[in-house]
Design a protein around this motif. Structure first.
Motif, PDB file in Angstrom:
ATOM      1  N   ILE A   1     -36.580  -6.980 -80.577  1.00 47.46           N
ATOM      2  CA  ILE A   1     -36.458  -6.554 -81.978  1.00 47.46           C
ATOM      3  C   ILE A   1     -36.568  -5.039 -82.075  1.00 47.46           C
ATOM      4  O   ILE A   1     -35.797  -4.395 -82.795  1.00 47.46           O
ATOM      5  CB  ILE A   1     -37.520  -7.232 -82.865  1.00 47.46           C
ATOM      6  N   ARG A   2     -37.509  -4.461 -81.368  1.00 50.15           N
ATOM      7  CA  ARG A   2     -37.698  -3.007 -81.393  1.00 50.15           C
ATOM      8  C   ARG A   2     -36.422  -2.299 -80.899  1.00 50.15           C
ATOM      9  O   ARG A   2     -35.962  -1.340 -81.498  1.00 50.15           O
ATOM     10  CB  ARG A   2     -38.895  -2.635 -80.533  1.00 50.15           C
ATOM     11  N   SER A   3     -35.856  -2.786 -79.820  1.00 47.10           N
ATOM     12  CA  SER A   3     -34.629  -2.210 -79.280  1.00 47.10           C
ATOM     13  C   SER A   3     -33.475  -2.367 -80.266  1.00 47.10           C
ATOM     14  O   SER A   3     -32.717  -1.429 -80.514  1.00 47.10           O
ATOM     15  CB  SER A   3     -34.287  -2.887 -77.958  1.00 47.10           C
ATOM     16  N   PHE A   4     -33.343  -3.546 -80.844  1.00 51.15           N
ATOM     17  CA  PHE A   4     -32.290  -3.842 -81.814  1.00 51.15           C
ATOM     18  C   PHE A   4     -32.389  -2.898 -83.018  1.00 51.15           C
ATOM     19  O   PHE A   4     -31.404  -2.288 -83.431  1.00 51.15           O
ATOM     20  CB  PHE A   4     -32.421  -5.303 -82.256  1.00 51.15           C
ATOM     21  N   VAL A   5     -33.598  -2.758 -83.574  1.00 49.25           N
ATOM     22  CA  VAL A   5     -33.814  -1.908 -84.747  1.00 49.25           C
ATOM     23  C   VAL A   5     -33.495  -0.450 -84.418  1.00 49.25           C
ATOM     24  O   VAL A   5     -32.838   0.241 -85.197  1.00 49.25           O
ATOM     25  CB  VAL A   5     -35.269  -2.056 -85.252  1.00 49.25           C
TER      26      VAL A   5
ATOM     27  N   SER B   1     -30.170   1.016 -86.435  1.00 51.19           N
ATOM     28  CA  SER B   1     -30.618   1.658 -87.662  1.00 51.19           C
ATOM     29  C   SER B   1     -29.656   2.767 -88.075  1.00 51.19           C
ATOM     30  O   SER B   1     -29.277   3.607 -87.260  1.00 51.19           O
ATOM     31  CB  SER B   1     -32.016   2.251 -87.467  1.00 51.19           C
ATOM     32  N   PRO B   2     -29.261   2.793 -89.353  1.00 45.93           N
ATOM     33  CA  PRO B   2     -28.341   3.831 -89.813  1.00 45.93           C
ATOM     34  C   PRO B   2     -29.013   5.201 -89.982  1.00 45.93           C
ATOM     35  O   PRO B   2     -28.346   6.202 -90.149  1.00 45.93           O
ATOM     36  CB  PRO B   2     -27.847   3.301 -91.162  1.00 45.93           C
ATOM     37  N   VAL B   3     -30.337   5.224 -89.948  1.00 44.97           N
ATOM     38  CA  VAL B   3     -31.083   6.488 -90.059  1.00 44.97           C
ATOM     39  C   VAL B   3     -32.072   6.580 -88.905  1.00 44.97           C
ATOM     40  O   VAL B   3     -32.420   5.575 -88.282  1.00 44.97           O
ATOM     41  CB  VAL B   3     -31.848   6.576 -91.410  1.00 44.97           C
TER      42      VAL B   3
END
Length: 145
Positions: A45-49, A53-55
């Protein structure tokens, strides 16, 4: 509102501590397997986010929720990960997880010469202080609803 459980992982994914309070359902697998699955999910999840993330995310991944519980996540600069599962009624508890790290983990593990930082936490004083702290939280309830 209630607290279900808490995990503390080192930077390599070793579960240093696990506590549970109002957990109604067990995973049906060994604790060691549960710890591996939890850490793997956090890593993913951390890697995915971070990648999607657009920012630019200064704080990164803080929490996620399902229809039954909310997982809260705090990572220290040294890579220690504190994870608490609560019911859905609990808002952001980043400050609470930071307090667990700085006032309980640092005081009763890091500053304790008898504790090895790379091993499961064996300190009864740490466990006792953590349990007292969690039970004193305004959203802790002995009656999991």
């Amino acid at each position: 509102m209630t607290v279900h459980n808490l995990y503390i992982f080192d930077r390599n994914g070793v579960c240093l501590h696990y506590s549970e309070w109002n957990r109604k359902k067990q995973a049906g697998i060994s604790k060691e397997e549960e710890f591996k699955l939890m850490y793997g999910m956090l890593f993913s999840i951390r890697s995915f986010v971070n990648k999607l993330s657009p920012v630019d995310m200064k704080e990164g991944f803080l929490s996620f929720q399902t229809s039954k519980y909310k997982l809260h996540y705090y990572e220290t600069p040294t890579g220690l990960k504190v994870v608490m599962n609560t019911d859905l009624g609990v808002g952001s508890i980043r400050d609470v997880l930071h307090q667990i790290y700085s006032y309980i983990y640092v005081e009763y593990v890091v500053k304790n010469p008898l504790c090895n930082l790379n091993e499961t936490i064996q300190s009864e004083l740490f466990r006792s202080k953590l349990d007292t702290f969690v039970r004193g939280l305004p959203f802790f309830s002995a009656r999991a609803g």
